[in-house]
Design an enzyme around this catalytic site. Sequence first.
Site, mmCIF file in Angstrom:
data_model
loop_
_atom_site.group_PDB
_atom_site.id
_atom_site.type_symbol
_atom_site.label_atom_id
_atom_site.label_comp_id
_atom_site.label_asym_id
_atom_site.label_seq_id
_atom_site.Cartn_x
_atom_site.Cartn_y
_atom_site.Cartn_z
ATOM 1 N N ASP A 57 5.270 6.334 0.361
ATOM 2 C CA ASP A 57 4.686 5.234 1.126
ATOM 3 C C ASP A 57 5.772 4.184 1.365
ATOM 4 O OD1 ASP A 57 5.067 4.130 -1.345
ATOM 5 O OD2 ASP A 57 3.194 3.013 -1.335
ATOM 6 N N TRP A 104 -9.267 3.284 -10.981
ATOM 7 C CA TRP A 104 -9.008 4.664 -10.549
ATOM 8 C C TRP A 104 -7.848 5.293 -11.312
ATOM 9 C CZ3 TRP A 104 -8.809 0.289 -7.531
ATOM 10 C CH2 TRP A 104 -7.541 -0.184 -7.189
ATOM 11 N N ARG A 105 -7.098 4.454 -12.051
ATOM 12 C CA ARG A 105 -6.051 4.989 -12.925
ATOM 13 C C ARG A 105 -6.623 5.356 -14.279
ATOM 14 N NH1 ARG A 105 -0.899 0.998 -12.137
ATOM 15 N NH2 ARG A 105 -0.150 2.080 -10.293
ATOM 16 N N CYS A 146 14.434 -5.182 -13.318
ATOM 17 C CA CYS A 146 14.309 -3.799 -12.857
ATOM 18 C C CYS A 146 14.867 -2.801 -13.858
ATOM 19 C CB CYS A 146 15.029 -3.631 -11.522
ATOM 20 S SG CYS A 146 14.910 -1.955 -10.867
ATOM 21 N N CYS A 167 10.497 -4.495 -7.112
ATOM 22 C CA CYS A 167 11.402 -4.241 -5.982
ATOM 23 C C CYS A 167 10.705 -4.704 -4.694
ATOM 24 C CB CYS A 167 11.753 -2.752 -5.933
ATOM 25 S SG CYS A 167 13.160 -2.360 -4.872
ATOM 26 N N GLY A 190 -10.895 -3.603 6.975
ATOM 27 C CA GLY A 190 -10.067 -3.245 8.123
ATOM 28 C C GLY A 190 -9.847 -1.754 8.290
ATOM 29 N N TYR A 232 1.309 11.194 2.991
ATOM 30 C CA TYR A 232 1.317 10.367 1.787
ATOM 31 C C TYR A 232 0.110 10.656 0.902
ATOM 32 C CZ TYR A 232 0.078 6.815 -1.425
ATOM 33 O OH TYR A 232 -0.349 6.216 -2.566
ATOM 34 N N GLU A 284 -7.068 5.815 -2.794
ATOM 35 C CA GLU A 284 -5.893 6.014 -1.939
ATOM 36 C C GLU A 284 -6.198 5.698 -0.479
ATOM 37 O OE1 GLU A 284 -2.956 6.201 -2.742
ATOM 38 O OE2 GLU A 284 -3.108 6.701 -4.869
#
Length: 350
Positions: free
Chosen positions: A139, A25-26, A204, A193, A82, A121, A38
């Site tokens: 999110d 989807w990217r 990072c 992170c 779910g 979101y 999403e």
Amino acid sequence: MKNDYRETVEYLLHWYDLNARILEWRSNPKPYYVWISEIMLQQTRVEAVKSYFDRFIKELPTIKDLAAVEEDRLMKLWEGLGYYNRARNLKKAAIIVMEQYNGELPANREELKKLPGIGSYTSGAIGSIAFQLPVAAVDGNVLRVMKRIAGSFDDITKEKVKKELEEDIEAIIPKDRPGDYNQSLMELGATVCLPNGKPLCNQCPVMHLCKAFHNGDELKIPVKPKKKERVIEEKTVLVMECAGYYAIRKRTEKGLLHGLWELPNIEGKLSINQMEETIKTLAPYAKVERKLGEAKHIFSHKEWHMIGYYIKVERIEDVPIPELIWVDNQSIRKDYSLPTAFEAYRKELN
DNA sequence: AACTCGGGGCC
DNA sequence: GGCCCAGAGTT
């Protein structure tokens, strides 16, 4: 409390260019693909979503197909993922998009937010990623990353904290790459992170800007209050078999797993003697063949502690329980959505 | 603001 | 055994 995150932009975008995972989807961020991904990604990890996304898009390639899909087919496509209302809301929203938006998602955050299943979101994610709108998509990842960078001990479960963060982000979000900036925050949260006390600070790209790292507070942030205990429900699950057919029934209209299918079950854990007594009243000619093992299934807010019995029936007519349908195992696998909670007893079907 | 809604992966 | 996950809807 206002925070200035301006300096994070260049470092995060550069890091994202080098480290973004390749996701279907990217690679092809059509609004429909971004939307489906999403929704699937709500409270669900990327790895779990991949195969569901591919199958879903193959089966329902357009919004029009989604609007017309049959309920049971939709649930089957979602089985195991779910939060099944996500799928029902997808279909509801698709119908609205067909009827009110000429079959295309609106390129507008407030309009997106009106659609079922799209909240603050998701409207920000679709808006920024699919339509390049300069809006935040906050999110759990983004809250964790940003509160660590700010060195803030705010309780991130508070709605006000989330709202302020949205404002802080929208004050600095790069207008040429809003979707990439939002995704860089999420990607950093998902791969560097990390939660649960193991951030990889040495990898990072913004550790030089991170107040939590500077102060040695990275394990104390984010702050969340403790969750309350789960309620325990005891159940006796029946595997009722008749000449290779098994009894299942549809769960009631509302509540947990509603509208999906289940093995018949009774409240409480019955002993074998209690089971034999009970079966006499339910289905006089059925025989309790053997006791099955105990099993536990954990939901977010409750636990099922289960025991099972294998029950043999000579003739289906001898079981005067109208809500049961009798289906062979192959059909169940193909056409009926039997939630994972019954997995331990589903193995008894063959 | 609190509660409901799934399932899995990781420690 | 507990935490958290690219949260949203209802009460």
